[in-house]
Design a protein around this motif. Structure first.
Motif, PDB file in Angstrom:
ATOM      1  N   MET A  96       0.864  -1.194   0.000  1.00 34.52           N
ATOM      2  CA  MET A  96       0.000   0.000   0.000  1.00 34.52           C
ATOM      3  C   MET A  96       0.891   1.232   0.000  1.00 34.52           C
ATOM      4  O   MET A  96       1.881   1.286   0.730  1.00 34.52           O
ATOM      5  N   GLU A  97       0.508   2.213  -0.801  1.00 37.35           N
ATOM      6  CA  GLU A  97       1.277   3.458  -0.814  1.00 37.35           C
ATOM      7  C   GLU A  97       0.731   4.411   0.256  1.00 37.35           C
ATOM      8  O   GLU A  97      -0.461   4.721   0.275  1.00 37.35           O
ATOM      9  N   ILE A  98       1.608   4.869   1.116  1.00 38.28           N
ATOM     10  CA  ILE A  98       1.241   5.832   2.155  1.00 38.28           C
ATOM     11  C   ILE A  98       1.718   7.201   1.680  1.00 38.28           C
ATOM     12  O   ILE A  98       2.898   7.351   1.333  1.00 38.28           O
ATOM     13  N   LEU A 127      -5.126  10.285  -2.844  1.00 40.65           N
ATOM     14  CA  LEU A 127      -4.293   9.116  -3.119  1.00 40.65           C
ATOM     15  C   LEU A 127      -4.574   8.014  -2.095  1.00 40.65           C
ATOM     16  O   LEU A 127      -4.733   6.848  -2.443  1.00 40.65           O
ATOM     17  N   ALA A 186      -7.802   6.281  -2.717  1.00 37.67           N
ATOM     18  CA  ALA A 186      -7.640   5.366  -3.856  1.00 37.67           C
ATOM     19  C   ALA A 186      -6.907   4.098  -3.424  1.00 37.67           C
ATOM     20  O   ALA A 186      -7.234   2.985  -3.872  1.00 37.67           O
ATOM     21  N   GLU A 187      -5.943   4.255  -2.537  1.00 31.39           N
ATOM     22  CA  GLU A 187      -5.208   3.088  -2.055  1.00 31.39           C
ATOM     23  C   GLU A 187      -6.093   2.178  -1.204  1.00 31.39           C
ATOM     24  O   GLU A 187      -5.954   0.957  -1.240  1.00 31.39           O
ATOM     25  N   ARG A 237      -8.181   0.299  -3.657  1.00 31.14           N
ATOM     26  CA  ARG A 237      -7.376  -0.743  -4.313  1.00 31.14           C
ATOM     27  C   ARG A 237      -7.199  -1.933  -3.365  1.00 31.14           C
ATOM     28  O   ARG A 237      -7.283  -3.101  -3.767  1.00 31.14           O
ATOM     29  N   GLN A 240       5.337   7.509  -4.903  1.00 25.86           N
ATOM     30  CA  GLN A 240       6.206   6.345  -4.705  1.00 25.86           C
ATOM     31  C   GLN A 240       5.827   5.172  -5.593  1.00 25.86           C
ATOM     32  O   GLN A 240       6.493   4.144  -5.581  1.00 25.86           O
ATOM     33  N   MET A 241       4.731   5.334  -6.300  1.00 23.85           N
ATOM     34  CA  MET A 241       4.315   4.307  -7.258  1.00 23.85           C
ATOM     35  C   MET A 241       3.945   5.021  -8.557  1.00 23.85           C
ATOM     36  O   MET A 241       4.053   6.236  -8.643  1.00 23.85           O
ATOM     37  N   CYS A 250      -3.486   7.166  -9.433  1.00 27.42           N
ATOM     38  CA  CYS A 250      -3.602   8.121  -8.322  1.00 27.42           C
ATOM     39  C   CYS A 250      -2.273   8.837  -8.073  1.00 27.42           C
ATOM     40  O   CYS A 250      -2.254   9.963  -7.563  1.00 27.42           O
ATOM     41  N   ASP A 251      -1.169   8.199  -8.446  1.00 26.13           N
ATOM     42  CA  ASP A 251       0.145   8.839  -8.301  1.00 26.13           C
ATOM     43  C   ASP A 251       0.329   9.940  -9.340  1.00 26.13           C
ATOM     44  O   ASP A 251       0.854  11.005  -9.043  1.00 26.13           O
ATOM     45  N   LEU A 299      -1.632  12.838  -8.145  1.00 24.40           N
ATOM     46  CA  LEU A 299      -0.939  13.557  -7.066  1.00 24.40           C
ATOM     47  C   LEU A 299       0.187  14.410  -7.637  1.00 24.40           C
ATOM     48  O   LEU A 299       0.350  15.583  -7.285  1.00 24.40           O
ATOM     49  N   THR A 303       8.442   2.184  -6.098  1.00 34.01           N
ATOM     50  CA  THR A 303       8.331   0.747  -5.869  1.00 34.01           C
ATOM     51  C   THR A 303       7.103   0.212  -6.579  1.00 34.01           C
ATOM     52  O   THR A 303       6.040   0.785  -6.407  1.00 34.01           O
TER      53      THR A 303
END
Lengths: 425, 425
Positions: free
Chosen positions: A164-166, A177, A180-181, A184, B168-169, B173-174, B177, B347
């Motif tokens: 998971m992206e924090i 974001l 959305a995570e 997902r 970071q991804m 959604c990245d 952002l 990542t």
């Protein structure tokens, strides 16, 4: 020595000999640090039992759940929303990350300059020592720090990993974001379990996890009494076990412990002699069985009265709003609650500085021990700002950087004793 | 010894004595590493001159620009979109981060276990040694690693800091952002400069920065010839200077250098004896004057023929699409281009692994030197995956972890010589 669990461990492909050695060391360590305490609450017997069965009965329960078709989700971080996992009928457990076993194996794939927690979980896997990882249908990582973020890429060669992206800030685009995570993650867990997360199920899961947070909040309120009615070690253990015990049972048992504690507080009884220095821990998480620093502190004329930590208030301070009725509103409530976490992964992270001072004042501490794992850049660097902030508030701070080895115990004791002495002068 | 710039440096509040010492060491270092080379292109004289005036003439230009109302924006990372800065009529410069000067001062506010680049920029500021930082109206950081992310919080006590969040991804959604971050940056720069970024201005800036990328791409294509027509050190210098020289002048001068280089390539001339091992560098950026590893390599029977680095192809490989006509479309083109950067902050980061193999094959290298700054967790951990990937492709790799001190030069030389020997056997 054979145990009733040998066949299960063998089936999980553990290194039986090394694992037996680990359990023996753990048992001795627990005896020295926990069972040697006097004036413990009767309710701690439950936690002693759970800990003594950490790789036994609880793993058996997980295996039985798996046999019934339940999925097991392993995590390393308070950002992974357990509410989603529970709402999908799966079980979430924190994974082994608090001991040095497996360090050598870990250093074959990771730089030596990696924090002990990361080397620990990689080492546990590579050395086949953790029955939790072996029970997992999915291991959920997160991007809270560079070390974990990049280590999961290597870990994925050995286990089914999902990350998971924090976000790193708290602006509107970060909240987007993160939402959305969460969506997902929900899709992933629904696909893995084959169960659809309904509003009703999520509502129940939110209540269940909040109840566990509430009982730990109550424990924290009660333990703040003067004189200190329970050792910091015992409270840390309760927080640690909250990550892998069955949540309903755990909450119920902790309720009983709190009742007993409340009676003790009402009687004005304490576990430490009057005038024992009250210290607060702040910083990195302490996973089972990482009890070194609390033990050092409580052997140095002080008692730990609060943990500003992921294994502490960072995990229990904020509840999810329970008023939402639609699935969408609940997912928003989840996103909002988790965005409040004041992890050092955020920049800036003013909330954490404010929380530390607030907590130190509420708990009437004599000082703060800032605890950081060596090479944990977020917390070791943020320690400077914590120190600045506490200085302004007139609260002394000692910064400790260490790992899981026992080599520096005497040195740490000397430093903590000097710090305790200083807080009294 | 007095210089024509003393009054300017004093006005910038530099520590004049320590700064004079720094320039003296830098001059000697440059003489040993650069001017001692034989067979250099005539066009390198421009870069020699720029470097000799790194804290002189270029700073004078910046001060003159400031006197005319222009703003100076300092950066540390290839993620900060210079197109936005130029379109607002401001000047972007890379800040001093490649030398040990100021290390002691930096270690008073940062853990010693912090990478040399971070300690360098903090140390340069605290020790008053960098006229670039002192010229800046804004220093723009980014969240590419924990070390920088958290160090900027401390740096902000000493300089006007603004931080961009790097995702970071690379999911949708990245991208959202990152687009939001570009818009936030645009607002900030417009507010700072008082200039509105129009489509016309941004179009010009995109072309200008692309032109500089194109000339560095041409340099990279030409230098790939066999025999190697220019030392790796000289190409690294060109890349380093691209971060702080005037972009129009730099691009023009590098065009001339490339013309000269092309003629040399056409004549089949080289700078290294036939059969010299061709090595590629991959990993962390090398800021001026961090020339240690290239010098070690090129003193060990090898020549550097490519840099998979932020001071190298990571900064020049991708152009911004120039076909957009509206401001919105241009901002999207910028967002898309910067999201292609294959920094270890992402990542997973499969693109980087693929690029390394691709580049190593195209350049017909004998091996790859993976270069990581000690305590740089993204690159030190990713080195494991790079090695795995190169092994599969049959390309040898040597992993070097080091800092800015000269203490390990002999040891590195021994390791590189052994590696070169190994690539031939």
């Amino acid at each position: 020595m054979s145990t009733p669990y040998d066949a299960m461990w063998e089936k999980l492909n553990l290194d039986l000999e090394a694992h037996a050695g680990l359990l023996e060391v753990l048992g001795k360590f627990y005896g020295d640090i926990y069972l040697s305490q006097s004036g413990r609450l009767k309710g701690m017997e439950y936690l002693d039992f759970v800990l003594s069965e950490v790789h036994g009965l609880r793993i058996k329960e997980l295996q039985e759940a798996k046999a019934q078709g339940k999925k097991i989700i392993g995590t390393f971080c308070v950002f992974v929303p357990e509410e989603i996992v529970l709402a999908a009928g799966a079980i979430q457990v924190g994974l082994c990350a608090g001991a040095e076993a497996g360090k050598e194996a870990a250093e074959k794939v990771l730089p030596r300059n990696t924090c002990a927690l990361i080397k620990s979980f990689v080492g546990f896997k590579l050395s086949k020592l953790c029955p939790y990882i072996e029970s997992c249908d999915l291991v959920v990582g997160e991007t809270t720090c560079d070390g974990k973020k990049k280590a999961y890429e290597i870990f994925a060669d050995y286990a089914p990993v999902y990350v998971m992206e924090i976000p790193q800030m708290k602006n509107a685009c970060d909240r987007d974001l993160w939402k959305a995570e969460i969506l997902r993650f929900k899709d992933k867990i629904e696909a893995l379990t084959g169960n659809i997360i309904t509003a009703e199920k999520l509502k129940g899961a939110i209540k269940l996890v909040n109840d566990r947070r509430r009982v730990l909040q109550r424990l924290n309120r009660l333990r703040a009494a003067v004189p200190t009615p329970i050792s910091g070690r015992d409270v840390i253990l309760a927080n640690q076990i909250s990550f892998y015990d069955d949540p309903v049972r755990f909450t119920s048992k902790m309720g009983e412990l709190c009742d007993e504690l409340e009676a003790r507080v009402n009687r004005g009884e304490g576990v430490a002699p009057k005038g024992t220095a009250r210290l607060m821990l702040s910083g990195c998480p302490m996973a089972v069985p990482n009890w070194k620093v609390p033990f050092v502190i409580e052997s140095s004329g002080a008692v730990v009265v609060g943990e500003e930590s992921c294994i502490g208030t960072r995990n229990t301070r904020d509840l999810v709003d329970e008023s939402a009725e639609t699935l969408e509103a609940m997912l928003d409530a989840l996103a909002d609650r988790y965005m409040k976490i004041d992890c050092a992964c955020f920049t800036p992270n003013r909330e954490r500085l404010d929380h530390i001072v607030e907590m130190a004042k509420e708990l009437k501490v004599d000082g703060v021990i800032h605890y950081a794992l060596s090479f944990c850049q977020p917390y070791t660097i943020e320690a400077y700002k914590v120190d600045q902030t506490l200085q302004k508030a007139g609260i002394p701070m000692l910064a400790i950087e260490t790992d899981y080895s026992m080599e520096d115990v005497e040195q740490l004791k000397t430093r903590v004793e000097a710090f305790v002495e200083m807080t009294r002068s």
